[in-house]
Write a protein that holds these residues in place. Structure first.
Motif, PDB file in Angstrom:
ATOM      1  N   GLU A  60       0.848  -1.092   0.069  1.00  0.00           N
ATOM      2  CA  GLU A  60       0.083   0.046  -0.091  1.00  0.00           C
ATOM      3  C   GLU A  60       0.761   1.176  -0.250  1.00  0.00           C
ATOM      4  N   ASP A  61       1.968   1.331   0.513  1.00  0.00           N
ATOM      5  CA  ASP A  61       2.866   2.380   0.300  1.00  0.00           C
ATOM      6  C   ASP A  61       3.284   2.827  -1.011  1.00  0.00           C
ATOM      7  N   ALA A  62       3.542   1.479  -1.797  1.00  0.00           N
ATOM      8  CA  ALA A  62       3.741   1.666  -3.365  1.00  0.00           C
ATOM      9  C   ALA A  62       2.554   2.298  -4.045  1.00  0.00           C
ATOM     10  N   ALA A  63       1.494   1.688  -3.525  1.00  0.00           N
ATOM     11  CA  ALA A  63       0.280   2.162  -4.216  1.00  0.00           C
ATOM     12  C   ALA A  63       0.019   3.767  -3.792  1.00  0.00           C
ATOM     13  N   SER A  64       0.280   4.101  -2.529  1.00  0.00           N
ATOM     14  CA  SER A  64       0.043   5.625  -2.186  1.00  0.00           C
ATOM     15  C   SER A  64       0.873   6.242  -3.164  1.00  0.00           C
ATOM     16  N   TYR A  65       2.279   5.930  -3.417  1.00  0.00           N
ATOM     17  CA  TYR A  65       3.207   6.554  -4.353  1.00  0.00           C
ATOM     18  C   TYR A  65       2.560   6.799  -5.542  1.00  0.00           C
ATOM     19  N   VAL A  66       2.093   5.889  -6.042  1.00  0.00           N
ATOM     20  CA  VAL A  66       1.832   5.885  -7.489  1.00  0.00           C
ATOM     21  C   VAL A  66       0.340   6.875  -7.488  1.00  0.00           C
ATOM     22  N   LEU A  67      -0.390   6.811  -6.593  1.00  0.00           N
ATOM     23  CA  LEU A  67      -1.325   7.739  -6.613  1.00  0.00           C
ATOM     24  C   LEU A  67      -1.066   9.464  -6.433  1.00  0.00           C
ATOM     25  N   ALA A  68       0.020   9.578  -5.614  1.00  0.00           N
ATOM     26  CA  ALA A  68       0.613  10.777  -5.398  1.00  0.00           C
ATOM     27  C   ALA A  68       1.222  11.561  -6.880  1.00  0.00           C
ATOM     28  N   MET A  69       1.914  10.586  -7.593  1.00  0.00           N
ATOM     29  CA  MET A  69       2.489  10.859  -8.730  1.00  0.00           C
ATOM     30  C   MET A  69       1.559  11.398  -9.944  1.00  0.00           C
ATOM     31  N   GLN A  70       0.046  11.178  -9.713  1.00  0.00           N
ATOM     32  CA  GLN A  70      -0.880  11.689 -10.544  1.00  0.00           C
ATOM     33  C   GLN A  70      -0.490  11.097 -12.059  1.00  0.00           C
ATOM     34  N   LEU A  71      -0.734   9.845 -12.114  1.00  0.00           N
ATOM     35  CA  LEU A  71      -0.224   8.926 -13.170  1.00  0.00           C
ATOM     36  C   LEU A  71      -0.698   9.498 -14.818  1.00  0.00           C
ATOM     37  N   ARG A  72      -1.813  10.085 -14.641  1.00  0.00           N
ATOM     38  CA  ARG A  72      -2.432  10.743 -16.277  1.00  0.00           C
ATOM     39  C   ARG A  72      -1.495  11.805 -16.569  1.00  0.00           C
ATOM     40  N   SER A  73      -0.819  12.547 -15.745  1.00  0.00           N
ATOM     41  CA  SER A  73      -0.085  13.694 -16.208  1.00  0.00           C
ATOM     42  C   SER A  73       1.419  13.407 -16.938  1.00  0.00           C
ATOM     43  N   PHE A  74       1.769  12.087 -16.796  1.00  0.00           N
ATOM     44  CA  PHE A  74       3.022  11.750 -17.121  1.00  0.00           C
ATOM     45  C   PHE A  74       3.038  11.487 -18.665  1.00  0.00           C
ATOM     46  N   PRO A  75       4.001  12.333 -19.295  1.00  0.00           N
ATOM     47  CA  PRO A  75       4.166  12.255 -20.587  1.00  0.00           C
ATOM     48  C   PRO A  75       5.376  10.959 -20.862  1.00  0.00           C
ATOM     49  N   ARG A  76       5.390  10.583 -21.930  1.00  0.00           N
ATOM     50  CA  ARG A  76       6.198   9.344 -22.482  1.00  0.00           C
ATOM     51  C   ARG A  76       7.576   9.443 -21.935  1.00  0.00           C
ATOM     52  N   ALA A  77       8.086  10.538 -22.334  1.00  0.00           N
ATOM     53  CA  ALA A  77       9.400  10.830 -21.925  1.00  0.00           C
ATOM     54  C   ALA A  77       9.791  10.775 -20.388  1.00  0.00           C
ATOM     55  N   GLN A  78       9.103  11.190 -19.660  1.00  0.00           N
ATOM     56  CA  GLN A  78       8.999  10.928 -18.329  1.00  0.00           C
ATOM     57  C   GLN A  78       9.032   9.540 -17.849  1.00  0.00           C
ATOM     58  N   ARG A  79       8.148   8.638 -18.547  1.00  0.00           N
ATOM     59  CA  ARG A  79       8.163   7.214 -18.294  1.00  0.00           C
ATOM     60  C   ARG A  79       9.379   6.468 -18.655  1.00  0.00           C
ATOM     61  N   ARG A  80       9.932   7.071 -19.607  1.00  0.00           N
ATOM     62  CA  ARG A  80      11.379   6.234 -20.052  1.00  0.00           C
ATOM     63  C   ARG A  80      12.413   6.746 -18.838  1.00  0.00           C
ATOM     64  N   LYS A  81      12.209   8.067 -18.404  1.00  0.00           N
ATOM     65  CA  LYS A  81      13.241   8.388 -17.451  1.00  0.00           C
ATOM     66  C   LYS A  81      13.099   7.333 -16.124  1.00  0.00           C
ATOM     67  N   VAL A  82      11.706   7.319 -15.841  1.00  0.00           N
ATOM     68  CA  VAL A  82      11.440   6.086 -14.562  1.00  0.00           C
ATOM     69  C   VAL A  82      12.036   4.892 -15.035  1.00  0.00           C
ATOM     70  N   GLN A  83      11.864   4.498 -16.263  1.00  0.00           N
ATOM     71  CA  GLN A  83      12.418   3.132 -16.511  1.00  0.00           C
ATOM     72  C   GLN A  83      14.014   3.003 -16.477  1.00  0.00           C
ATOM     73  N   ALA A  84      14.575   4.101 -17.046  1.00  0.00           N
ATOM     74  CA  ALA A  84      16.093   4.235 -16.933  1.00  0.00           C
ATOM     75  C   ALA A  84      16.318   4.154 -15.442  1.00  0.00           C
ATOM     76  N   ARG A  85      15.574   4.893 -14.723  1.00  0.00           N
ATOM     77  CA  ARG A  85      16.354   4.867 -13.178  1.00  0.00           C
ATOM     78  C   ARG A  85      16.062   3.505 -12.583  1.00  0.00           C
ATOM     79  N   VAL A  86      14.848   2.819 -12.790  1.00  0.00           N
ATOM     80  CA  VAL A  86      14.810   1.437 -12.401  1.00  0.00           C
ATOM     81  C   VAL A  86      15.946   0.574 -12.820  1.00  0.00           C
TER      82      VAL A  86
END
Length: 94
Positions: A60-86
């Protein structure tokens, strides 16, 4: 997330937490079309956290994090940055 007690950078625990949260975010990106509708149908934030936890198989901590990040506002470039960090966290063994 360095603290005054760890001037050399994040602790292994902090890195593991960061990796867990970012993985949850990536899972949410992959399922965003269906998840967004389900989240909007939730009555409370707590309901949305439980929903995400169940749908993504995360705590639930990770789920809360996802909610806080406001998923719908992320452009594809930001998603790629997240993948690169992982990827970087996994390569470092964190």
């Amino acid at each position: 997330m360095a603290t005054p007690d760890s001037p050399d950078g994040p602790t292994p625990e902090e890195l593991a937490k960061q990796r867990r949260y970012l993985r949850a975010l990536l899972l949410a990106f992959e399922r965003s079309e269906t998840l967004l509708g389900e989240i909007h149908a939730c009555e409370t934030v707590r309901d949305a956290e439980v929903l995400l936890s169940e749908r993504l198989g995360v705590d639930e901590d990770a789920a809360s994090y996802v909610l806080a990040m406001q998923l719908r506002s992320f452009p594809r470039a930001q998603r790629r940055k997240v993948q690169a960090r992982v990827d970087a966290l996994e390569d470092s063994g964190a």
